[in-house]
Design an enzyme around this catalytic site. Structure first.
Site, PDB file in Angstrom:
ATOM      1  N   LYS A  94       0.829  -1.215   0.000  1.00  0.00           N
ATOM      2  CA  LYS A  94       0.000   0.000   0.000  1.00  0.00           C
ATOM      3  C   LYS A  94       0.866   1.269   0.000  1.00  0.00           C
ATOM      4  O   LYS A  94       0.645   2.162  -0.804  1.00  0.00           O
ATOM      5  CB  LYS A  94      -0.931   0.029   1.229  1.00  0.00           C
ATOM      6  CG  LYS A  94      -1.928  -1.129   1.271  1.00  0.00           C
ATOM      7  CD  LYS A  94      -2.853  -1.037   2.467  1.00  0.00           C
ATOM      8  CE  LYS A  94      -2.134  -1.088   3.805  1.00  0.00           C
ATOM      9  NZ  LYS A  94      -1.423  -2.364   4.070  1.00  0.00           N
ATOM     10  N   ARG A 110      -9.530   1.102   8.714  1.00  0.00           N
ATOM     11  CA  ARG A 110      -8.935  -0.195   9.006  1.00  0.00           C
ATOM     12  C   ARG A 110      -9.969  -1.134   9.623  1.00  0.00           C
ATOM     13  O   ARG A 110      -9.667  -2.254   9.950  1.00  0.00           O
ATOM     14  CB  ARG A 110      -7.854   0.058  10.043  1.00  0.00           C
ATOM     15  CG  ARG A 110      -6.509  -0.549   9.962  1.00  0.00           C
ATOM     16  CD  ARG A 110      -5.649  -0.992   9.276  1.00  0.00           C
ATOM     17  NE  ARG A 110      -4.319  -1.325   9.592  1.00  0.00           N
ATOM     18  CZ  ARG A 110      -3.260  -0.684   9.155  1.00  0.00           C
ATOM     19  NH1 ARG A 110      -3.354   0.437   8.516  1.00  0.00           N
ATOM     20  NH2 ARG A 110      -2.071  -1.184   9.377  1.00  0.00           N
ATOM     21  N   ARG A 137      11.162  -6.084   4.772  1.00  0.00           N
ATOM     22  CA  ARG A 137      10.963  -4.615   4.662  1.00  0.00           C
ATOM     23  C   ARG A 137      11.991  -3.877   5.517  1.00  0.00           C
ATOM     24  O   ARG A 137      12.227  -4.222   6.679  1.00  0.00           O
ATOM     25  CB  ARG A 137       9.552  -4.243   5.136  1.00  0.00           C
ATOM     26  CG  ARG A 137       9.360  -2.729   5.232  1.00  0.00           C
ATOM     27  CD  ARG A 137       7.923  -2.299   5.182  1.00  0.00           C
ATOM     28  NE  ARG A 137       7.108  -2.802   6.273  1.00  0.00           N
ATOM     29  CZ  ARG A 137       5.782  -2.630   6.328  1.00  0.00           C
ATOM     30  NH1 ARG A 137       5.148  -1.991   5.364  1.00  0.00           N
ATOM     31  NH2 ARG A 137       5.090  -3.112   7.341  1.00  0.00           N
ATOM     32  N   ARG A 179      11.265  -2.335  11.136  1.00  0.00           N
ATOM     33  CA  ARG A 179      10.230  -1.890  12.070  1.00  0.00           C
ATOM     34  C   ARG A 179      10.018  -2.948  13.153  1.00  0.00           C
ATOM     35  O   ARG A 179      10.005  -4.141  12.859  1.00  0.00           O
ATOM     36  CB  ARG A 179       8.908  -1.666  11.317  1.00  0.00           C
ATOM     37  CG  ARG A 179       8.824  -0.293  10.673  1.00  0.00           C
ATOM     38  CD  ARG A 179       7.676  -0.158   9.707  1.00  0.00           C
ATOM     39  NE  ARG A 179       6.393  -0.665  10.185  1.00  0.00           N
ATOM     40  CZ  ARG A 179       5.248  -0.556   9.498  1.00  0.00           C
ATOM     41  NH1 ARG A 179       5.240   0.058   8.326  1.00  0.00           N
ATOM     42  NH2 ARG A 179       4.127  -1.047   9.971  1.00  0.00           N
ATOM     43  N   ARG A 224      -0.610  -9.327  13.393  1.00  0.00           N
ATOM     44  CA  ARG A 224      -1.186  -8.286  12.517  1.00  0.00           C
ATOM     45  C   ARG A 224      -2.029  -8.909  11.416  1.00  0.00           C
ATOM     46  O   ARG A 224      -3.041  -8.348  11.002  1.00  0.00           O
ATOM     47  CB  ARG A 224      -0.069  -7.424  11.923  1.00  0.00           C
ATOM     48  CG  ARG A 224       0.472  -6.443  12.969  1.00  0.00           C
ATOM     49  CD  ARG A 224       1.827  -5.933  12.585  1.00  0.00           C
ATOM     50  NE  ARG A 224       1.793  -5.104  11.406  1.00  0.00           N
ATOM     51  CZ  ARG A 224       2.790  -5.016  10.534  1.00  0.00           C
ATOM     52  NH1 ARG A 224       3.885  -5.718  10.712  1.00  0.00           N
ATOM     53  NH2 ARG A 224       2.682  -4.227   9.505  1.00  0.00           N
TER      54      ARG A 224
HETATM   55  P1  ADP Z   1       1.282  -1.717   7.302  1.00  0.00           P
HETATM   56  O1  ADP Z   1       2.056  -0.826   6.368  1.00  0.00           O
HETATM   57  O2  ADP Z   1       2.051  -2.901   7.692  1.00  0.00           O
HETATM   58  O3  ADP Z   1      -0.089  -2.064   6.779  1.00  0.00           O
HETATM   59  P2  ADP Z   1       0.781   0.654   8.844  1.00  0.00           P
HETATM   60  O4  ADP Z   1       2.044   1.421   8.711  1.00  0.00           O
HETATM   61  O5  ADP Z   1      -0.373   1.079   8.001  1.00  0.00           O
HETATM   62  O6  ADP Z   1       1.092  -0.901   8.654  1.00  0.00           O
HETATM   63  O7  ADP Z   1       0.296   0.679  10.365  1.00  0.00           O
HETATM   64  C1  ADP Z   1       1.177   0.365  11.429  1.00  0.00           C
HETATM   65  C2  ADP Z   1       0.383   0.361  12.728  1.00  0.00           C
HETATM   66  O8  ADP Z   1      -0.188   1.669  12.973  1.00  0.00           O
HETATM   67  C3  ADP Z   1      -0.811  -0.592  12.758  1.00  0.00           C
HETATM   68  O9  ADP Z   1      -0.444  -1.922  13.095  1.00  0.00           O
HETATM   69  C4  ADP Z   1      -1.679   0.065  13.850  1.00  0.00           C
HETATM   70  O10 ADP Z   1      -1.159  -0.186  15.143  1.00  0.00           O
HETATM   71  C5  ADP Z   1      -1.478   1.555  13.556  1.00  0.00           C
HETATM   72  N1  ADP Z   1      -2.503   2.044  12.607  1.00  0.00           N
HETATM   73  C6  ADP Z   1      -2.298   2.507  11.350  1.00  0.00           C
HETATM   74  N2  ADP Z   1      -3.462   2.887  10.779  1.00  0.00           N
HETATM   75  C7  ADP Z   1      -4.439   2.644  11.699  1.00  0.00           C
HETATM   76  C8  ADP Z   1      -5.851   2.804  11.719  1.00  0.00           C
HETATM   77  N3  ADP Z   1      -6.522   3.276  10.650  1.00  0.00           N
HETATM   78  N4  ADP Z   1      -6.531   2.440  12.832  1.00  0.00           N
HETATM   79  C9  ADP Z   1      -5.882   1.978  13.924  1.00  0.00           C
HETATM   80  N5  ADP Z   1      -4.550   1.783  13.971  1.00  0.00           N
HETATM   81  C10 ADP Z   1      -3.822   2.114  12.875  1.00  0.00           C
HETATM   82  P1  ADP Z   2       2.165  -1.911   3.156  1.00  0.00           P
HETATM   83  O1  ADP Z   2       2.164  -0.409   3.185  1.00  0.00           O
HETATM   84  O2  ADP Z   2       0.941  -2.478   2.482  1.00  0.00           O
HETATM   85  O3  ADP Z   2       2.394  -2.526   4.492  1.00  0.00           O
HETATM   86  P2  ADP Z   2       4.772  -1.636   1.786  1.00  0.00           P
HETATM   87  O4  ADP Z   2       4.483  -0.720   0.654  1.00  0.00           O
HETATM   88  O5  ADP Z   2       5.483  -1.100   2.965  1.00  0.00           O
HETATM   89  O6  ADP Z   2       3.383  -2.385   2.244  1.00  0.00           O
HETATM   90  O7  ADP Z   2       5.554  -2.918   1.193  1.00  0.00           O
HETATM   91  C1  ADP Z   2       5.980  -3.988   2.036  1.00  0.00           C
HETATM   92  C2  ADP Z   2       7.358  -4.481   1.546  1.00  0.00           C
HETATM   93  O8  ADP Z   2       7.188  -5.128   0.279  1.00  0.00           O
HETATM   94  C3  ADP Z   2       8.392  -3.382   1.339  1.00  0.00           C
HETATM   95  O9  ADP Z   2       9.645  -3.857   1.748  1.00  0.00           O
HETATM   96  C4  ADP Z   2       8.362  -3.110  -0.170  1.00  0.00           C
HETATM   97  O10 ADP Z   2       9.647  -2.713  -0.641  1.00  0.00           O
HETATM   98  C5  ADP Z   2       7.994  -4.501  -0.725  1.00  0.00           C
HETATM   99  N1  ADP Z   2       7.166  -4.453  -1.934  1.00  0.00           N
HETATM  100  C6  ADP Z   2       6.179  -3.567  -2.232  1.00  0.00           C
HETATM  101  N2  ADP Z   2       5.636  -3.854  -3.441  1.00  0.00           N
HETATM  102  C7  ADP Z   2       6.304  -4.937  -3.911  1.00  0.00           C
HETATM  103  C8  ADP Z   2       6.218  -5.727  -5.130  1.00  0.00           C
HETATM  104  N3  ADP Z   2       5.327  -5.433  -6.089  1.00  0.00           N
HETATM  105  N4  ADP Z   2       7.050  -6.776  -5.254  1.00  0.00           N
HETATM  106  C9  ADP Z   2       7.955  -7.070  -4.270  1.00  0.00           C
HETATM  107  N5  ADP Z   2       8.094  -6.391  -3.133  1.00  0.00           N
HETATM  108  C10 ADP Z   2       7.279  -5.325  -2.939  1.00  0.00           C
END
Ligand code: ADP
Ligand code: ADP
Length: 217
Positions: free
Chosen positions: A13, A88, A127, A160, A171
């Protein structure tokens, strides 16, 4: 355009949000990034959010919703925005709908990034994030030229805390229980578009942009 990105943790994302937001010239609003900035800044909000984030649980809705309300009232979000990581759960989606209705607007499209669980675990486990500029790398799929150093700014890369194996599993459970129901919520609203999020980053961006074009008129 007013766009929401949903998908499991690690679906890509954040990676896609930066490209899509720049193609559409709208701000990318990532609740995870805002929470992490508050944690590093040591703010009250950061102190509160940290315990939930470290466990891999959602930060309480009232805190998250108030933060998003403030962000959406800023000038740059008036012509459109891309939400990454919010809503979320269904209650957050309902509040967002009401909040936008107060301004006489609504979401245009919700993109659901689809990847299987094994790929999600591979993406999260590798990541790495830059401590200085926040850019996201992957140790195998998108490695910087020098391991541990950000190509973009020379900053130090770190893993992270919530990307460790135990927390990843939790998660994914939280995603299944609380976030996945958003898919049928937005399908019922008639604004859901699934996007195959496997394959190279640029191909996923192309698929996302084609899906958005179908909703643009
Ligand atoms: P990921 O990229 O792995 O999907 P995020 O960076 O979006 O994770 O979120 C990291 C953490 O921040 C989540 O596990 C949660 O604790 C918090 N968080 C992010 N967005 C929300 C939301 N919309 N509602 C509640 N908690 C959130
Ligand atoms: P989210 O915000 O949904 O948690 P991220 O954008 O942080 O996801 O991506 C999670 C990990 O996967 C990062 O290390 C990123 O570099 C990698 N990644 C993202 N898109 C791709 C893809 N199309 N193929 C392989 N790795 C990817």
């Amino acid at each position: 355009m007013r766009v929401v990105l949903v998908g499991p943790p690690g679906a890509g994302k954040g990676t896609q949000a930066q490209f899509i937001a720049s193609h559409l010239s709208i701000p990318k609003i990532s609740t995870g990034d805002i929470f992490r900035a508050n944690v590093s800044g040591g703010t009250e909000l950061g102190k509160l959010a940290k315990e939930y984030m470290d466990r891999g649980d959602l930060v309480p809705d009232e805190v998250t919703v108030a933060m998003v309300r403030d962000r959406l009232s800023e000038d740059d979000a008036q012509e459109g925005f891309l939400l990454d990581g919010f809503p979320r759960n269904v209650p957050q989606a309902e509040v967002l709908k009401k909040m936008l209705a107060e301004f006489g607007i609504s979401l245009d499209v919700v993109l659901n990034l689809v990847v299987d669980d094994d790929e999600v675990v591979r993406r999260l486990a590798g990541r790495r994030t830059c401590r200085s500029c926040g850019k996201v790398w992957h140790e195998l799929f998108d490695p910087p030229a020098v391991a541990g150093v950000c190509d973009a700014c020379g900053g130090e890369l770190f893993q992270r805390d919530d990307d460790r194996e135990e927390t990843i599993r939790h998660r994914l459970e939280v995603y299944q229980e609380q976030t996945a129901p958003l898919i049928s919520f937005y399908a019922d609203e008639g604004i859901l578009q699934g996007v195959d999020a496997t394959g190279p980053v640029e191909e996923v961006t192309q698929r996302a942009m084609s899906a958005l074009r179908r909703f643009a008129d």
